[in-house]
Enzyme design. Sequence first.
Site, PDB file in Angstrom:
ATOM      1  N   HIS A  24      -3.984   7.411  -3.718  1.00 48.83           N
ATOM      2  CA  HIS A  24      -3.827   7.229  -2.753  1.00 48.83           C
ATOM      3  C   HIS A  24      -4.201   6.222  -2.722  1.00 48.83           C
ATOM      4  O   HIS A  24      -3.667   4.980  -2.173  1.00 48.83           O
ATOM      5  CB  HIS A  24      -4.269   8.093  -1.265  1.00 48.83           C
ATOM      6  CG  HIS A  24      -4.267   7.926  -0.272  1.00 48.83           C
ATOM      7  ND1 HIS A  24      -3.620   8.024   0.836  1.00 48.83           N
ATOM      8  CD2 HIS A  24      -5.107   6.282   0.459  1.00 48.83           C
ATOM      9  CE1 HIS A  24      -3.374   7.205   1.852  1.00 48.83           C
ATOM     10  NE2 HIS A  24      -4.451   6.581   1.792  1.00 48.83           N
ATOM     11  N   GLU A  25      -5.553   5.453  -3.377  1.00 43.37           N
ATOM     12  CA  GLU A  25      -5.908   3.887  -2.738  1.00 43.37           C
ATOM     13  C   GLU A  25      -5.338   3.203  -4.366  1.00 43.37           C
ATOM     14  O   GLU A  25      -5.189   1.985  -3.886  1.00 43.37           O
ATOM     15  CB  GLU A  25      -7.239   4.251  -2.893  1.00 43.37           C
ATOM     16  CG  GLU A  25      -8.123   4.868  -1.621  1.00 43.37           C
ATOM     17  CD  GLU A  25      -7.715   4.289  -1.030  1.00 43.37           C
ATOM     18  OE1 GLU A  25      -8.268   3.730  -0.380  1.00 43.37           O
ATOM     19  OE2 GLU A  25      -8.135   5.044   0.221  1.00 43.37           O
TER      20      GLU A  25
ATOM     21  N   HIS B 256      -1.800   2.117  -2.549  1.00 45.92           N
ATOM     22  CA  HIS B 256      -1.686   0.423  -1.703  1.00 45.92           C
ATOM     23  C   HIS B 256      -2.135  -0.562  -2.592  1.00 45.92           C
ATOM     24  O   HIS B 256      -1.443  -0.956  -2.410  1.00 45.92           O
ATOM     25  CB  HIS B 256      -3.428   0.808  -0.856  1.00 45.92           C
ATOM     26  CG  HIS B 256      -3.186   2.128   0.133  1.00 45.92           C
ATOM     27  ND1 HIS B 256      -2.112   1.854   1.192  1.00 45.92           N
ATOM     28  CD2 HIS B 256      -4.085   2.495   0.710  1.00 45.92           C
ATOM     29  CE1 HIS B 256      -2.227   2.847   1.150  1.00 45.92           C
ATOM     30  NE2 HIS B 256      -3.379   3.795   1.779  1.00 45.92           N
TER      31      HIS B 256
END
Length: 223
Positions: free
Chosen positions: A24-25, A28
Amino acid sequence: MNFPDLIQTILIYGLPVVFAITLHEAAHGYVAHLRGDNTAWMMGRVTLNPMPHIDPMGTLVMPIVLFLATGGNFLFGYARPVPVNFSRLHHPKRDMVWVALAGPAVNFIQAFVWAFAMYGLIAAGVEERYFIEVCKAGVKVNAVMFAFNLFPLPPLDGGRILVGLLPWKQAVWLSRVEPYGFYIVMALVILKVVDTLWMAPIMSLTFELLSLMLSPFEFLLKP
């Protein structure tokens, strides 16, 4: 919850949670890199190594304390947010949407992959229950992260997506909420507003969409 049950839960959910948070991170940061901001890239945050993404309090202490205090009925945590300098993006307002959307999108993809893996294990006749439960945990964890992060209030991804989509005047007004957004969201979570009005319907739609996408592979489960 007794100690053996706690250990069992950690063993089942540990790997899916690490993958869910890390990808997820990293997503980004990677999309920000593609759109012109190398901040996360230069800081080593676009990586599959989970350590740079782990926040000791938000990723470890808070979830464990809440899990123990509520008997597993309430769980909340967070990772270290990936630094993004939106002013460096090629088109800051538009690209903000893609950067914010990347995290939840990767969680949805992971939910699909875990579900497909579960289908494959069942079709292969794998009887070890642990692997099936890990796959189920992977689907659940990523579906929860997908739905929760899309809540339309900054600093959550859904809030930043909304800021990018709104006209300038409304976008500026909503962006001013961000310094207080975390506390507002926490209050709404405790009051069960987020669960009732957002998580329940979005989770339901998420599982229905996953079921629809997996329907072509149901032949794997046929004897």
